[in-house]
Design a protein around this motif. Structure first.
Motif, PDB file in Angstrom:
ATOM      1  N   UNK A 169     -69.367  28.628  81.904  1.00 46.51           N
ATOM      2  CA  UNK A 169     -69.168  28.594  80.459  1.00 46.51           C
ATOM      3  C   UNK A 169     -67.685  28.590  80.166  1.00 46.51           C
ATOM      4  N   UNK A 170     -67.375  28.308  78.908  1.00 46.14           N
ATOM      5  CA  UNK A 170     -66.002  28.434  78.428  1.00 46.14           C
ATOM      6  C   UNK A 170     -66.034  29.228  77.145  1.00 46.14           C
ATOM      7  N   UNK A 171     -65.440  30.415  77.210  1.00 46.17           N
ATOM      8  CA  UNK A 171     -65.382  31.325  76.066  1.00 46.17           C
ATOM      9  C   UNK A 171     -66.759  31.555  75.467  1.00 46.17           C
ATOM     10  N   UNK A 172     -67.720  31.789  76.380  1.00 47.76           N
ATOM     11  CA  UNK A 172     -69.060  32.180  75.957  1.00 47.76           C
ATOM     12  C   UNK A 172     -70.009  31.046  75.672  1.00 47.76           C
ATOM     13  N   UNK A 173     -69.557  29.795  75.788  1.00 49.33           N
ATOM     14  CA  UNK A 173     -70.437  28.644  75.535  1.00 49.33           C
ATOM     15  C   UNK A 173     -70.727  27.945  76.853  1.00 49.33           C
ATOM     16  N   UNK A 174     -72.003  27.921  77.246  1.00 53.76           N
ATOM     17  CA  UNK A 174     -72.405  27.256  78.484  1.00 53.76           C
ATOM     18  C   UNK A 174     -72.183  25.758  78.369  1.00 53.76           C
ATOM     19  N   UNK A 175     -71.730  25.153  79.479  1.00 50.96           N
ATOM     20  CA  UNK A 175     -71.606  23.697  79.492  1.00 50.96           C
ATOM     21  C   UNK A 175     -72.340  23.089  80.684  1.00 50.96           C
ATOM     22  N   UNK A 176     -73.237  23.843  81.310  1.00 55.54           N
ATOM     23  CA  UNK A 176     -74.002  23.318  82.443  1.00 55.54           C
ATOM     24  C   UNK A 176     -75.477  23.685  82.356  1.00 55.54           C
ATOM     25  N   UNK A 177     -75.904  24.170  81.220  1.00 54.87           N
ATOM     26  CA  UNK A 177     -77.288  24.618  81.047  1.00 54.87           C
ATOM     27  C   UNK A 177     -77.912  23.867  79.882  1.00 54.87           C
ATOM     28  N   UNK A 178     -78.709  22.844  80.197  1.00 54.30           N
ATOM     29  CA  UNK A 178     -79.343  22.054  79.145  1.00 54.30           C
ATOM     30  C   UNK A 178     -80.460  22.810  78.444  1.00 54.30           C
ATOM     31  N   UNK A 179     -80.797  24.000  78.934  1.00 52.11           N
ATOM     32  CA  UNK A 179     -81.732  24.839  78.185  1.00 52.11           C
ATOM     33  C   UNK A 179     -81.062  25.405  76.927  1.00 52.11           C
ATOM     34  N   UNK A 180     -79.748  25.391  76.895  1.00 48.61           N
ATOM     35  CA  UNK A 180     -79.023  25.759  75.676  1.00 48.61           C
ATOM     36  C   UNK A 180     -79.137  24.669  74.618  1.00 48.61           C
ATOM     37  N   UNK A 181     -79.336  23.423  75.074  1.00 43.06           N
ATOM     38  CA  UNK A 181     -79.285  22.271  74.170  1.00 43.06           C
ATOM     39  C   UNK A 181     -80.614  21.512  74.147  1.00 43.06           C
ATOM     40  N   UNK A 182     -80.817  20.604  75.100  1.00 39.74           N
ATOM     41  CA  UNK A 182     -82.002  19.735  75.074  1.00 39.74           C
ATOM     42  C   UNK A 182     -83.298  20.524  75.096  1.00 39.74           C
ATOM     43  N   UNK A 183     -83.315  21.620  75.846  1.00 44.38           N
ATOM     44  CA  UNK A 183     -84.530  22.417  75.971  1.00 44.38           C
ATOM     45  C   UNK A 183     -84.638  23.535  74.970  1.00 44.38           C
ATOM     46  N   UNK A 184     -83.792  23.505  73.929  1.00 45.23           N
ATOM     47  CA  UNK A 184     -83.697  24.576  72.944  1.00 45.23           C
ATOM     48  C   UNK A 184     -84.222  24.070  71.604  1.00 45.23           C
ATOM     49  N   UNK A 185     -85.189  24.747  71.036  1.00 45.10           N
ATOM     50  CA  UNK A 185     -85.795  24.326  69.771  1.00 45.10           C
ATOM     51  C   UNK A 185     -84.898  24.577  68.569  1.00 45.10           C
ATOM     52  N   UNK A 186     -83.761  25.242  68.788  1.00 48.62           N
ATOM     53  CA  UNK A 186     -82.886  25.641  67.689  1.00 48.62           C
ATOM     54  C   UNK A 186     -81.508  24.989  67.810  1.00 48.62           C
ATOM     55  N   UNK A 187     -81.427  23.874  68.547  1.00 49.63           N
ATOM     56  CA  UNK A 187     -80.159  23.202  68.789  1.00 49.63           C
ATOM     57  C   UNK A 187     -80.378  21.704  68.633  1.00 49.63           C
ATOM     58  N   UNK A 188     -79.450  21.015  67.984  1.00 49.58           N
ATOM     59  CA  UNK A 188     -79.650  19.595  67.682  1.00 49.58           C
ATOM     60  C   UNK A 188     -79.172  18.660  68.781  1.00 49.58           C
ATOM     61  N   UNK A 189     -78.635  19.198  69.857  1.00 48.61           N
ATOM     62  CA  UNK A 189     -78.212  18.367  70.984  1.00 48.61           C
ATOM     63  C   UNK A 189     -79.381  18.118  71.938  1.00 48.61           C
ATOM     64  N   UNK A 190     -79.375  16.940  72.590  1.00 51.58           N
ATOM     65  CA  UNK A 190     -80.452  16.587  73.506  1.00 51.58           C
ATOM     66  C   UNK A 190     -81.747  16.314  72.774  1.00 51.58           C
ATOM     67  N   UNK A 191     -81.618  15.682  71.609  1.00 48.81           N
ATOM     68  CA  UNK A 191     -82.768  15.459  70.732  1.00 48.81           C
ATOM     69  C   UNK A 191     -82.752  14.043  70.165  1.00 48.81           C
TER      70      UNK A 191
END
Length: 866
Positions: free
Chosen positions: A536-558
């Protein structure tokens, strides 16, 4: 009317026919025929001696468009003219009293039992159906019919012949003259073995059987690709039937128009197998007439099949001029690809930016965008301490068919111009997508999906992604930047590359679909599931697509779906995956804009406005081969999407093939396999639902090993992921270096006056491609309406690699492709570098140059038919 059935050929017919192959009929008679025969043999009467000539010595006429081994001598030309004059053929042959000649001479002592079955079937076909489609049949084994004036009374000739020579040179010239006058020809099965030394006859039938073809009948699947031809339009998409399947010495695809193909994976083709593209029935306009050939009909039982008779009936309707058909649509010479933009002037992007997407306007103009990569001669800024880090110009150009020129519409200052390098240097943000308002010609509104440089945070390495509406000034044709209305924004991390997505599309209800990438690094997971929660960088993951594409509350990977309103806001249409108001797990864990979740990098999407089916493609991870420990290899994916859903990333790929979970404290340790039917997001970076919607199967997936790999599964449904156990369900494609480039579904507009529009054959076909141009897909596929959106595989694929040409001087790096209102295909070639434009970056135009359906309406045998 027909001659009496016979299995044994009478003695008076055996003499010349029984000669070894390579011996033309009537050599002795030819000697006595004087000057005409001498001309036919290309020499003087004294030089024309009987014997067994080598194949090279047999006088032949080449197929039209095929260069002859030697130029045709004036004597042969004169002889051909003499034969044609003697026949005095009407043009076209036959009349309203439609007649068919079934010719069945056999160079041997025994005739195939299929001959009588075929004649009987053709006779019944001629007696059935509407009165306007009926015809009379006359069967004969007498080849002299091709040198008699009676030949001109037949609308079509059917060859039911066997191996070897059955025609003298004069008789073949008679058949040639008949075709040149506009006659029709139908060859069935062994007819492809007839006249083996004649290039012209090879062209007439289209291909010759290979030395190795299966000897016995086998049940196989026939892919019926042409849904409009009278010979196939009533047949199943996947036609299962037994026959003796011929292999071909040379594949005729691209030289003929294939209407049906046999699927080699459904039977045992033997040593002469031709691969996934195995034509079995085809047609083309040939030498002035119409030629149809089918390799089916090798068994007596074939002629009792209703569907096979339907096939023959349609072929006969076209060859007799009772119906029209397009037999030119897949002949590659009928297409022209031309580059329409010039290379940029040095140091200027006056023609094109770094190509990243295109859209066509109703008036024929083509708008295309550059992501923001600078001209290669200009430096890039990668230092986070510099306020200009990653600053670039996302450019919008337009090509106008009226002037044939490209001009700059405008540019946005974007983040993303960092050049190449490793994952922590390069970046794929910038100007990512473009769409025109459905009322663009009235309001001038244009929608742009981009990352404004003004909104980056150099401390947190975060940025804002947005979709905005601008106005193109109708007077100047320039982008009015003051007109911006921001519809939608969301945060993206820019510490690491990659996966920005960017495509946009409208449906028939004026809903706007927006494709977003998973905003995730390709590293830190060995090329398998992008589910490493640690970096991560300053608390934001940049290698976990469960934060984005696999996350129902995030508009990335959609793929988002909104309804833009005139005031610059948007509303949410019914039927999205979430409403944004779900009370599950305490509420506040979903976004109502999400239509599709679980996509990795969907750079290109399209919507077929006739059906409102969404078509998307996304790039997969980097693993070069499957792992029994971690899961599938990199799968690039295409999906035909009929409803809101979860398409798997980073939990499952392909047809629900799961990855292994991983988590803290040791992300290198594999945990359990994901459950594709009941997926859970248990990442520490997840702020959405833990319990996710079930994962949908996709339509197309491919890896470096092949198309649609599938594996045996254990009792728990987990694939073996052993390469040697893989079955490749789509043999027509393969990966390697791979990056999907989804294309449109073509819709033929019969009312359009365009003379360059692609023909109706392509109607309803989905264009799927890849950035790369080797084994990767560049095809138009047919899906089954019964299984589309339910994980059904395409049932037919047509290669476009000779129409949308590959190679260094062609469209090597396909970046986007769409049809214009003129029915012409417009294609962006990215160029040969990365993160910049170069001399090969270009907009191309691919047009159809073939003619209309044949025969011409005025030449129909019965004018009431069409």
């Amino acid at each position: 009317m027909r001659h009496a059935p016979r299995r044994q050929i009478p003695p008076h017919r055996r003499g010349p026919v029984a000669r070894p192959w390579g011996v033309r009929h009537g050599w002795a008679a030819a000697l006595a025929a004087g000057a005409l025969t001498a001309a036919l043999l290309g020499g003087s009467p004294a030089a024309a001696r009987p014997g067994t000539p080598s194949p090279e010595a047999v006088p032949t006429r080449p197929a039209p468009g095929v260069e002859a081994p030697g130029a045709e001598g004036p004597g042969q030309a004169a002889a051909a003219a003499a034969v044609a004059a003697a026949l005095d053929l009407p043009s076209p042959p036959g009349g309203a009293n439609v007649r068919v000649l079934a010719f069945h001479a056999t160079p041997g002592t025994e005739e195939s039992p299929t001959v009588d079955a075929a004649i009987e079937a053709i006779e019944k076909i001629g007696q059935q159906g509407p009165a306007a489609e009926r015809f009379a049949v006359e069967a004969t084994d007498d080849p002299t019919v091709f040198t008699r004036k009676k030949l001109g009374t037949y609308n079509a000739v059917v060859f039911l012949t066997g191996d070897g020579d059955v025609l003298t040179p004069e008789q073949e010239m008679g058949l040639e003259a008949y075709m040149e006058a506009g006659g029709g020809f139908l060859g069935i099965h062994d007819a492809a073995r007839t006249e083996p030394y004649s290039d012209w006859f090879t062209g007439l039938v289209g291909a010759r059987p290979a030395a190795n073809s299966p000897a016995s009948a086998q049940r196989a699947v026939v892919e019926v690709g042409d849904r409009a031809n009278p010979a196939t339009k009533g047949l199943p998409l996947e036609w299962k039937r037994p026959d003796k399947w011929l292999n071909w010495a040379a594949n005729p695809s691209g030289q003929v128009h294939t209407v049906a193909r046999v699927r080699e994976s459904s039977y045992q083709p033997g040593e002469g197998a031709g691969g996934w593209d195995h034509p079995i029935s085809w047609c083309r306009d040939y030498d002035g007439g119409r030629s149809f050939y089918t390799g089916m009909g090798g068994t007596v039982d074939s002629y009792q099949e209703t569907d096979f008779r339907t096939h023959l009936r349609g072929a006969l309707l076209w060859t007799t001029r009772l119906a029209r058909a397009d037999c030119q649509a897949t002949i590659t010479a009928n297409y022209r690809a031309e580059r329409v933009t010039q290379p940029n002037q040095p140091g200027r992007n006056d023609q094109i930016g770094e190509p990243h997407g295109l859209v066509t306007a109703p008036d024929g103009r083509v708008f295309f965008i550059g992501r923001g990569g600078a001209d290669a001669s200009k430096p890039v800024v990668t230092d986070w301490n510099n306020p200009d880090i990653g600053k670039g110009q996302g450019e919008i150009h337009v090509w106008d068919p009226k002037t044939g020129k490209a001009t700059l519409v405008g540019a946005l200052t974007v983040f993303g111009n960092k050049g190449g390098g490793d994952e922590l240097t390069k970046n794929e943000e910038g100007l990512l997508g473009i769409e025109l308002d459905p009322d663009f010609l009235t309001n001038g509104w244009i929608y742009l999906h981009y990352t404004p440089h003004s909104q980056i945070n150099r401390e947190t390495h975060m940025a804002e992604r947005r979709v905005s509406r601008f106005t193109v000034d109708p007077g100047t044709g320039k982008l009015d930047q003051s007109s911006e209305r921001v519809l939608l924004t969301w945060p993206v991390q820019i510490h690491s590359c990659c996966h920005a997505g960017g495509g946009m599309a409208w449906d028939s209800q004026d809903n706007l679909y927006i494709a977003t990438g998973d905003n995730n690094s390709s590293q830190f997971s060995d090329g398998y599931s992008g589910n490493n929660p640690e970096p991560d960088f300053k608390g934001v993951s940049f290698a976990d697509a469960r934060r984005t594409a696999g996350n129902t509350n995030n508009l990335n990977g959609k793929i988002l779906r909104i309804h833009p309103e005139d005031d610059g806001t948007y509303t949410l249409p019914e039927g999205n995956l979430f409403t944004g108001k779900e009370p599950d797990e305490g509420g506040g864990r979903t976004r109502g804009e999400i239509y599709v979740m679980g996509v990795r990098n969907p750079a290109r999407i399209s919507v077929d406005r006739k059906t409102d089916i969404l078509y998307a493609g996304w790039v997969g991870p980097d693993a070069g081969k499957p792992s029994p420990e971690w899961g599938p290899a990199k799968y690039d994916t295409f999906a035909a999407i009929t409803h809101a859903g979860n398409h798997g990333w980073p939990y499952c790929m392909g047809n629900k093939q799961p990855y292994r979970d991983r988590n803290l404290p040791d992300p290198k340790k594999p945990l359990g396999w994901y459950d594709c039917d009941h997926p859970k997001n248990e990442s520490p970076n997840n702020d959405g639902l833990v319990n996710l919607p079930p994962i949908e199967s996709n339509t197309i997936w491919y890896s470096p090993q092949g198309g649609a790999p599938d594996y045996p599964r254990n009792a728990d449904g987990i694939p073996s992921y052993q390469t040697e156990e893989a079955e490749y369900l789509l043999p027509w494609l393969k990966g390697g270096g791979q990056a999907t480039m989804n294309g449109p579904v073509y819709r033929y507009d019969a009312a359009s006056g365009s003379k360059e529009k692609w023909p109706a054959y392509w109607d309803g076909r989905w264009f799927v491609g890849d950035f790369y141009d080797a084994d990767q897909p560049r095809h138009a596929v047919l899906t089954d309406p019964r299984t589309i959106g339910k994980g059904g595989l395409p049932v037919h694929a047509e290669s476009l690699k000779k129409i949308v040409p590959v190679g260094a001087e062609g469209i090597k790096n396909l970046m986007d492709w769409k049809f214009g209102p003129d029915g012409v295909l417009y294609v962006l070639d990215y160029g040969r570098g990365f993160f910049t434009s170069d001399a090969k970056s270009a907009l191309w135009r691919v047009t159809y140059q073939g003619g209309p359906a044949t025969p011409a309406a005025k030449e129909l045998a019965r004018k009431a038919s069409s």
